[in-house]
Design a protein around this motif. Structure first.
Motif, short mmCIF file in Angstrom:
data_model
loop_
_atom_site.label_atom_id
_atom_site.label_comp_id
_atom_site.label_asym_id
_atom_site.label_seq_id
_atom_site.Cartn_x
_atom_site.Cartn_y
_atom_site.Cartn_z
N GLU A 108 0.83 -1.20 0.00
CA GLU A 108 0.00 0.00 0.00
C GLU A 108 0.87 1.25 0.00
OE1 GLU A 108 -3.56 2.04 2.72
OE2 GLU A 108 -2.42 0.30 3.43
N ARG A 109 1.94 1.18 0.77
CA ARG A 109 2.83 2.34 0.88
C ARG A 109 3.74 2.47 -0.34
NH1 ARG A 109 5.19 6.50 1.62
NH2 ARG A 109 6.58 7.14 3.32
N PHE A 110 4.25 1.34 -0.82
CA PHE A 110 5.16 1.35 -1.98
C PHE A 110 4.67 0.36 -3.03
CE2 PHE A 110 7.83 2.11 1.85
CZ PHE A 110 8.13 3.44 1.61
N PRO A 111 3.69 0.77 -3.79
CA PRO A 111 3.00 -0.15 -4.71
C PRO A 111 3.94 -0.85 -5.69
CG PRO A 111 1.81 1.91 -4.55
CD PRO A 111 3.12 2.12 -3.86
N GLY A 112 3.84 -2.16 -5.70
CA GLY A 112 4.58 -2.94 -6.68
C GLY A 112 6.03 -3.18 -6.36
#
Lengths: 109, 109
Positions: A94-98
């Motif tokens: 959620e914080r660092f997508p992917g």
DNA sequence: ATAGAAGTTCGATCTCTGTCAAATAAGACA
DNA sequence: TGTCTTATTTGACAGAGATCGAACTTCTAT
């Protein structure tokens, strides 16, 4: 006391973590191996530190666990003398997508 | 000789590069800044090394360019005394899907 | 030919970090 | 209490890497 230990996972506040910290935490072969083994666990399953196999001594492994924990990659749960580690998949994504997925894919064996 | 210089971009074979190499190349603030400035260029536009602004000396910058080049992140084109750098977006994304984008997103200013 | 501009390379520091062994802390259990 | 297990912490060390200045290469231009 034989109390409940009701999913008491501890982890740093991911909102305070910047990407470089996570990136550098993931940029080490041993730590990546730790993450990979924890990622292999189904869903929210966790593992005791000692059960994760890494080619370093216990103290060095502990050092890597700390870095991963402080970077917000792992959450910790204590039970008895063991400390169970869990990969913070969803929160991280959620914080660092992917990021986590692409890193794991790029460095897959 | 004043010949054509027809898009003669040089770059290492990405097939030979492993993910850890790329990951470590991207795990440095200065290099990430270089990549970010090159990513800002539209499409396949390139920039001369000297035009990329980094808070280090020329020799240190050259060192970082070399690492990024050897990791397959940048391609090089020579013209006159200048060497133009290009970010290998598409090739990188084909070999390591999503990696560059997620890293840039995670470390965005 | 002389000078200038753009990068690279070399040599030397200096800092960071991964590593280990030994000591320590804390819980489980006889 | 004493002991075993599990993990962390400390101190020391070595290798890696980031940095700089100076020397060097190559092309351009006067």
């Amino acid at each position: 006391m034989g109390h409940a230990t009701l999913e008491t996972f501890g982890g740093v506040d991911l909102g305070e973590i910047d990407g470089m910290t996570v990136l550098q935490a993931l940029s080490d072969p041993v730590r990546l191996e730790i993450v990979r083994q924890l990622a292999g666990c189904t869903g929210s399953t966790d593992m005791p530190c000692g059960q994760i196999e890494v080619p370093v001594t216990k103290s060095t492994a502990s050092h890597h666990f700390k870095i991963l924990y402080l970077a917000g990659v792992l959450a910790k749960r204590e039970q008895g003398t063991s400390k169970y580690m869990r990969l913070r998949r969803d929160e991280l994504d959620e914080r660092f997508p992917g990021l986590l997925d692409s890193v794991l894919r790029a460095t897959a064996v």
